[in-house]
Scaffold this active site. Structure first.
Site, PDB file in Angstrom:
ATOM      1  N   HIS A   1       0.803  -1.221   0.000  1.00 12.92           N
ATOM      2  CA  HIS A   1       0.000   0.000   0.000  1.00 12.92           C
ATOM      3  C   HIS A   1       0.836   1.271   0.000  1.00 12.92           C
ATOM      4  O   HIS A   1       0.282   2.363  -0.125  1.00 12.92           O
ATOM      5  CB  HIS A   1      -0.936  -0.004   1.213  1.00 12.92           C
ATOM      6  CG  HIS A   1      -1.966  -1.086   1.157  1.00 12.92           C
ATOM      7  ND1 HIS A   1      -3.230  -0.898   0.640  1.00 12.92           N
ATOM      8  CD2 HIS A   1      -1.918  -2.389   1.525  1.00 12.92           C
ATOM      9  CE1 HIS A   1      -3.911  -2.031   0.715  1.00 12.92           C
ATOM     10  NE2 HIS A   1      -3.129  -2.955   1.242  1.00 12.92           N
TER      11      HIS A   1
ATOM     12  N   ASP B   1       3.628   9.406  -1.957  1.00 11.22           N
ATOM     13  CA  ASP B   1       2.514   8.675  -1.357  1.00 11.22           C
ATOM     14  C   ASP B   1       2.148   7.504  -2.252  1.00 11.22           C
ATOM     15  O   ASP B   1       2.160   7.636  -3.487  1.00 11.22           O
ATOM     16  CB  ASP B   1       1.298   9.587  -1.182  1.00 11.22           C
ATOM     17  CG  ASP B   1       0.555   9.340   0.116  1.00 11.22           C
ATOM     18  OD1 ASP B   1       0.706   8.234   0.672  1.00 11.22           O
ATOM     19  OD2 ASP B   1      -0.164  10.243   0.573  1.00 11.22           O
TER      20      ASP B   1
END
Length: 738
Positions: free
Chosen positions: A164, A371
């Protein structure tokens, strides 16, 4: 009945204890929301840490019993494990490295050892619950070693892994002392997933250069198994955020907050406290914006929410202090009695409050330095029921690959961020609506449920593909069946790869000259008038002529450039050019200069760089570099790079052992066909064979061949059993061994 086992560091529940009573609060995170639709179905199970240190065995059992009713199973961690595994290695070694802040990473052996031990603890917990037919889905960077540990204990299980957070480029990842072990851990999966293609590409590059496995279209062959690497951008529960924003309670909160802020325009910033989020850079850009565009004074407010996170860690303490100082400086410089340019809150808020903030924000400022995905920007879009509002998004966030209608900025370019703020605050409503509509349509389609479905469907496909490439061992029963088919056939074709199937690889290619036993075997096989034997090789035709040219066999040389039918001379199958060889030779010469004991073999229509005699490790490293170099060149030309057994070969794209083999299949009758090969170049031969053919791979790696044997010796024994006890029908010309 087969079940799905989800494994993550944390369970989708927050466990607390108040006055001796255990309290369970459901997590509202994106992963918990997305997987909530499947982990409670049937016998499915979610395994992870419940979020609290529990040492009392009786209390542990009570927790296990309580959450089992909710399809969860706990892994209990000690204080030391949390400090060294989670806070230490996961968040002070992996997190900064994977987010390109390697200057913050610490490399301590004790933290690594605890990381290994905790991954093993999770493995034990999964094995205790898993059946042979179960599917296991492992999540995120805290459990990178778990897939290979599970593969060792449950070799036939279906294992998926999803990361993730970003996966860094090779140059960053290689800084980790335990880089190879981490990659090998992930390679225990059948499917490795990332949010973006860039992350996937970086992972494949690191695997190639550190572990030595190449890839094609995302497939990695580890010699014993194949796995797929792919990208799956994670969505949100769009309906949840859209419907929450429409609640009357949320709309009332929005009106109250607007009245309290006393600003025409609201810029919203929501982040967890972390250096990867770019919060300090964002504040500096806002300060410069107020300096450059004074017309917005007393008209615009930055509503900044920072959610507490890891504030006991020194780097996070320093970041919190920097944010506090910047907010104080900007407000001190620009505040008026009725207006503060920044409204700053260091706390978390419930969904209804966040939804009200999303509704009221004219601009969402989402500018992380790096991110994996970033779901805040997606939540903002889903909450804009009137479709008015502008998203300013960092191109370093995975979400930027999907949300091209946002104002994309480089978070390191403070001037670009300032101009994006001005553009966003002055954008006409019709443009806002057009951009927002496009992004909402995309997020509605590619929501969290779509992400789950895509990953699980792809994992099922991979398993089917693996089974189709799995070979069965050529056992005695199959050999007997083959012998019977051989006996009854009136015409037979044999395609036998020379190196690796008939003869073991040697450090020096010319040392692989056929021995007396092989010569005898080929003579006996080819002396039967029903048989036609084709020896296939990547070697140059002069060598094959010298070694086997006097036998009554057919030969394919140099991957199919040259062919020789028995009793005739050599001929080419294709009209090829070799004008590319001069430039490629210069590159190979450079690698010979850099790699002692390597050498170049030049064939008429291909070049080979050999590294059999090179120091172990160095040869593999140089080969990875050379393959990457040549693939870059070959991508815009009609050349193909073959990463073979201790050799890298580059040749014309049209050259193919399968095409050459097809020539014999089309020209000569065959009631019985046997093909034996050993490497990926021989897969083309197997693919060209008719369905009823016997295809045998030497070595137990995935293949389109039906069967496998372990060694060249076994391959020879198989051929020997076909001819040793049968009456030989000699061909008209008795063979001379010369």
């Amino acid at each position: 009945m087969a079940k799905l086992i989800i494994v993550s560091n944390r369970l989708p529940v927050k466990l607390q204890e108040k006055e001796g009573e255990l309290l369970y609060k459901t997590s509202e995170g994106g992963l918990a929301t997305g997987l909530g639709s499947i982990y409670k179905q049937g016998d499915n199970l979610w395994i992870g840490w419940p979020g609290m240190v529990v040492e009392d065995p009786e209390k542990q059992q009570r927790i296990a019993d309580d959450i089992r009713k909710e399809s969860m199973s706990p892994v209990f961690l000690t204080e030391t494990e949390i400090k060294e595994f989670y806070e230490g290695f996961s968040n002070e070694t992996l997190w900064p490295t994977f987010h390109y802040f390697s200057q913050y990473a610490i490399y301590e052996q004790q933290l690594w050892e605890t990381y290994v031990e905790v991954n093993q603890k999770y493995c034990d917990a999964v094995v205790a619950q898993a059946g042979p037919e179960d599917t296991i889905w492992v999540h995120d960077y805290q459990l990178l070693l778990l897939p290979s540990m599970l593969r060792e204990r449950l070799p036939n299980s279906t294992i998926g892994f999803f990361q993730h957070i970003p996966f860094p480029s090779y140059e960053i990842f290689r800084l980790l002392p335990w880089r190879k072990e981490l990659l090998e851990g992930m390679l225990g999966s059948d499917l490795v997933g990332f949010h973006t293609y860039d992350d996937m590409r970086h992972f494949l590059s690191s695997v190639n250069r550190i572990v030595g496995y190449g890839s094609m279209h995302g497939w990695i062959n580890t010699n014993s198994r194949s796995l797929l690497v792919d990208s799956f951008p994670m969505g949100i529960d769009y309906e949840k955020y859209s419907s929450t924003a429409a609640l009357e309670e949320v709309q009332k909160r929005e009106q109250i907050y607007r009245g309290n802020l006393n600003a025409e325009k609201v810029i919203l910033s929501i982040d967890r406290l972390d250096y990867s989020k770019g919060i300090a850079q964002r504040l500096k850009a806002f300060e410069l914006f107020l300096e450059k565009y004074p017309q917005f004074h007393e008209r615009v407010t930055l509503l900044m929410l920072v959610v507490p996170s890891r504030d006991a860690v020194e780097k996070y303490k320093e970041l919190k202090e920097e944010i506090d100082e910047l907010v104080g400086r900007i407000n001190g410089r620009y505040s008026r009695i009725s207006w503060n340019p920044i409204q700053y809150f260091y706390r978390s808020y419930p969904l209804e409050t966040l939804s009200a903030f999303y509704r009221m924000a004219d601009v969402a400022l989402v500018t992380p330095m790096r991110d994996g995905m970033n779901l805040v920007c997606k939540e903002y879009i889903a909450s804009k029921s009137d479709q008015k509002g502008v998203l300013i998004l960092s191109e370093m966030a995975g979400a930027s690959k999907e949300l091209s209608d946002a104002l994309l900025i480089n978070p390191n370019d403070i001037n670009q961020m300032v101009e994006a703020l001005n553009t966003a605050l002055t954008m006409p409503e019709d443009q806002q609506i057009a951009h927002m509509k496009n992004m909402q349509e995309s997020l509605q389609r590619y929501n969290i449920h779509h992400w789950v479905s895509m990953f699980m469907d792809r994992l099922s496909y991979v398993k089917i593909k693996q089974l189709s490439l799995a070979t069965s061992y050529l056992d005695d029963a199959t050999i007997q069946e083959m012998n019977d088919a051989y006996d009854s056939a009136s015409s037979r074709l044999f395609f036998l790869e020379y190196d690796g199937a008939l003869v073991d690889y040697r450090n020096r290619p010319l040392m692989a000259r056929p021995d007396d036993d092989l010569m005898d075997l080929l003579e006996r096989l080819s002396s039967n008038k029903k048989n036609r034997v084709v020896v296939v090789s990547s070697r140059e035709k002069a060598t094959m002529q010298d070694w086997l040219g006097h036998l009554n066999i057919d030969i394919i040389a140099e991957h199919g450039v040259w062919i020789k039918q028995r009793g005739t001379g050599w001929q080419t199958m294709l009209s090829l050019l070799d004008d590319w060889k001069k430039d490629i030779r210069m590159i190979l010469d450079l690698y010979v200069d850099r790699t002692p004991a390597s050498f170049i073999e030049e064939k008429e229509y291909s070049l080979v760089w050999h590294y059999r005699r090179v120091e172990t490790g160095l040869g593999e490293l140089r080969a990875r570099e050379l393959v990457n170099h040549l693939n870059f060149i070959a991508s815009n030309s009609n050349l193909q790079v073959l990463d073979g057994q201790m050799a890298v070969e580059i040749k014309a794209q049209e050259i193919n052992k399968g095409k050459a083999s097809s020539y014999w299949l089309s020209k000569f009758p065959h009631k019985f066909v046997l093909a034996i090969g050993d490497d990926w170049g021989d897969e083309d031969i197997f693919k060209a064979m008719p369905r009823e053919a016997y295809t045998v791979k030497v070595g137990n790696s995935y293949s389109v061949a039906k069967y496998h044997v372990d060694t060249c010796e076994e391959a020879r024994q198989t051929l020997d059993r076909l001819v040793q006890t049968r009456r030989q029908e000699q061909s008209p010309g008795a063979l001379m061994t010369g």
